[in-house]
Design an enzyme around this catalytic site. Structure first.
Site, short mmCIF file in Angstrom:
data_model
loop_
_atom_site.label_atom_id
_atom_site.label_comp_id
_atom_site.label_asym_id
_atom_site.label_seq_id
_atom_site.Cartn_x
_atom_site.Cartn_y
_atom_site.Cartn_z
N TYR A 171 33.44 38.92 113.47
CA TYR A 171 33.70 40.28 113.98
C TYR A 171 34.97 40.35 114.82
CZ TYR A 171 28.92 41.46 112.55
OH TYR A 171 27.76 41.68 111.84
N LYS A 222 25.34 27.78 108.20
CA LYS A 222 25.48 27.57 106.76
C LYS A 222 26.44 26.40 106.55
CE LYS A 222 24.54 28.94 102.51
NZ LYS A 222 23.21 28.69 101.92
N ASP A 254 20.04 31.45 104.92
CA ASP A 254 19.21 32.05 103.87
C ASP A 254 17.75 31.62 104.02
OD1 ASP A 254 20.17 29.52 103.32
OD2 ASP A 254 20.54 29.87 101.20
N ASP A 278 23.34 38.96 114.03
CA ASP A 278 23.21 40.39 113.80
C ASP A 278 22.14 40.67 112.76
OD1 ASP A 278 23.66 43.10 113.78
OD2 ASP A 278 25.73 43.00 113.09
N ASP A 282 17.91 41.86 113.64
CA ASP A 282 17.38 43.12 113.10
C ASP A 282 16.18 42.85 112.20
OD1 ASP A 282 19.10 44.75 114.42
OD2 ASP A 282 20.35 45.26 112.70
#
Length: 387
Positions: A171, A222, A254, A278, A282
């Site tokens: 970001y 990852k 994942d 993020d 959620d």
């Protein structure tokens, strides 16, 4: 003579109207906690109004007072000043002990250029306060286990803390932007980058949080395909040697996303980067059945933290007095616990929310047969009675 109480300085003082005398009983006059209040957009002003009433009442019960300074952010700030984060707002926040933020954004500003949208105000606030650590609890209240989209036997007893790095990663990484590739096609690109020091400081926040909970930490990345994740994993393992009492595990993003739905009780504390955090936070929030129940904290360790509910501004229900203020109240509780060092006030706020749930009070997002439907303002008034 002054003495410290939490983060405040208190001085003995005579009771009002008393004349100086050796026999006069002294009382303690303490400086109010300075809180920057950012109602923002959509349902933000409604839930903030309810939360401030409850916070003030809980503080009064414990002899604590607050000095609230309201400022603009997000869409409201754009309308008034043309900027999603006016300098005046950032100055107010920096001068405060903590920042209480409700919600930002809405359909009205969706067509603005990316750099001018309300969300940029939030990113700028986090960066301006160096709030690098986002703490997102995902707790399934026993009264609401049936409200989860997952089976009760899967979510009952879930208590997860996700520690998300907040001011680095994709970001904020450079370079970013748009360009043209060698085929003449338009492209967009972003850079996911972390330094060792950035990973180390968020890892230490997570390890210390795990020490106070179940002493289990899962690092999510990852590293099988991303160099930035390989560095992340190496640094977390190195930092972990300083916390031998914490069990450290590793999981690819994942698989972590799948396990949050398959076996959420596996997790205690999760630490991860900005974009993965993020997404996972959620996803984890929906285990509780409603975003209206979950608070968050964004802390720096050296200045005021930002405390906000995880739900959005919900412009479709704004102004209808039907929003759920509980996440806003619980965010205020986190503020009292982490930044203001007044845990007894936090205890009162959390106990009031629990008591309201026990009594069957529900806003529209949680209502079902057998419970009592209440408006946002009504629930706020009830919570004031319960603190």
């Amino acid at each position: 003579m002054a003495f410290a109480t939490g983060q405040r300085v208190c001085r003995p003082a005579l009771r009002a109207g008393a004349r100086p005398s050796r026999t006069n009983r002294l009382v303690t006059v303490c400086k109010a906690h300075k809180v920057a209040v950012l109602p923002g957009d959509g349902i933000g002003p409604e839930i903030m109004k309810a939360a401030l009433k409850v916070l003030t009442a809980a503080g009064k019960k414990e002899g604590q007072t607050f000095e609230f300074t309201e400022a603009l952010i997000g869409g409201a700030a754009i309308d008034a000043t043309g900027s999603p984060l006016p300098k005046e707002t950032l100055d107010v926040c920096k001068a405060s002990d903590a920042v209480l933020l409700a919600a930002i954004g809405g359909y009205k500003w969706d067509t603005l250029p990316a750099e001018q949208r309300p969300e940029r105000g939030l990113l700028g606030l986090r960066a301006g306060l160096n709030a690098f650590a986002n703490l997102r609890p995902a707790i399934v209240q026993k009264q609401l286990a049936d409200s989860s989209p997952l089976k009760k036997e899967i979510v009952e007893g879930v208590d997860i803390l996700i520690v998300r790095e907040l001011v680095g990663g994709i970001y904020f990484g450079q370079p970013r932007g748009f360009g043209i590739n060698d085929k003449g096609e338009r492209i967009g690109f972003n850079t996911d980058v972390y330094s060792e020091s950035e990973v180390e400081r968020i890892a230490r926040v997570a390890f210390e949080a795990a020490q106070k909970r179940g002493k289990r930490l899962c690092s999510v990345e990852k590293s099988n395909v991303l160099e930035v994740s390989q560095l992340w994993k190496e640094v977390v393992i190195r930092v972990g040697k300083d916390y031998p009492d914490v069990e450290l595990s590793h999981m690819y993003i994942d698989n972590a996303a799948m396990q949050l739905l398959r076996n959420p009780r596996y997790f205690d504390v999760v630490v991860t980067g900005n974009i993965f955090g993020d997404i996972l936070s959620d996803e984890a929030s929906m285990l509780a059945g409603s975003l209206g129940m979950l608070p968050s904290a964004s802390i720096s360790g050296e200045g005021p933290g930002i405390y906000e509910p995880v739900h959005g501004s919900a412009p479709d229900i704004a102004g209808q007095d039907i929003a759920n203020p509980m996440a806003m109240v619980m965010s205020a509780a986190m503020m009292c616990r982490y930044d203001l060092n007044i845990p007894k006030v936090a205890d009162r706020l959390e106990a009031a929310v629990n008591a309201a749930l026990d009594s069957g009070l529900r806003t529209k997002d949680l209502w079902k047969e057998g419970t009592t439907l209440v408006k946002c303002s009504e629930l706020g008034d009830k919570l004031v009675e319960l603190v």
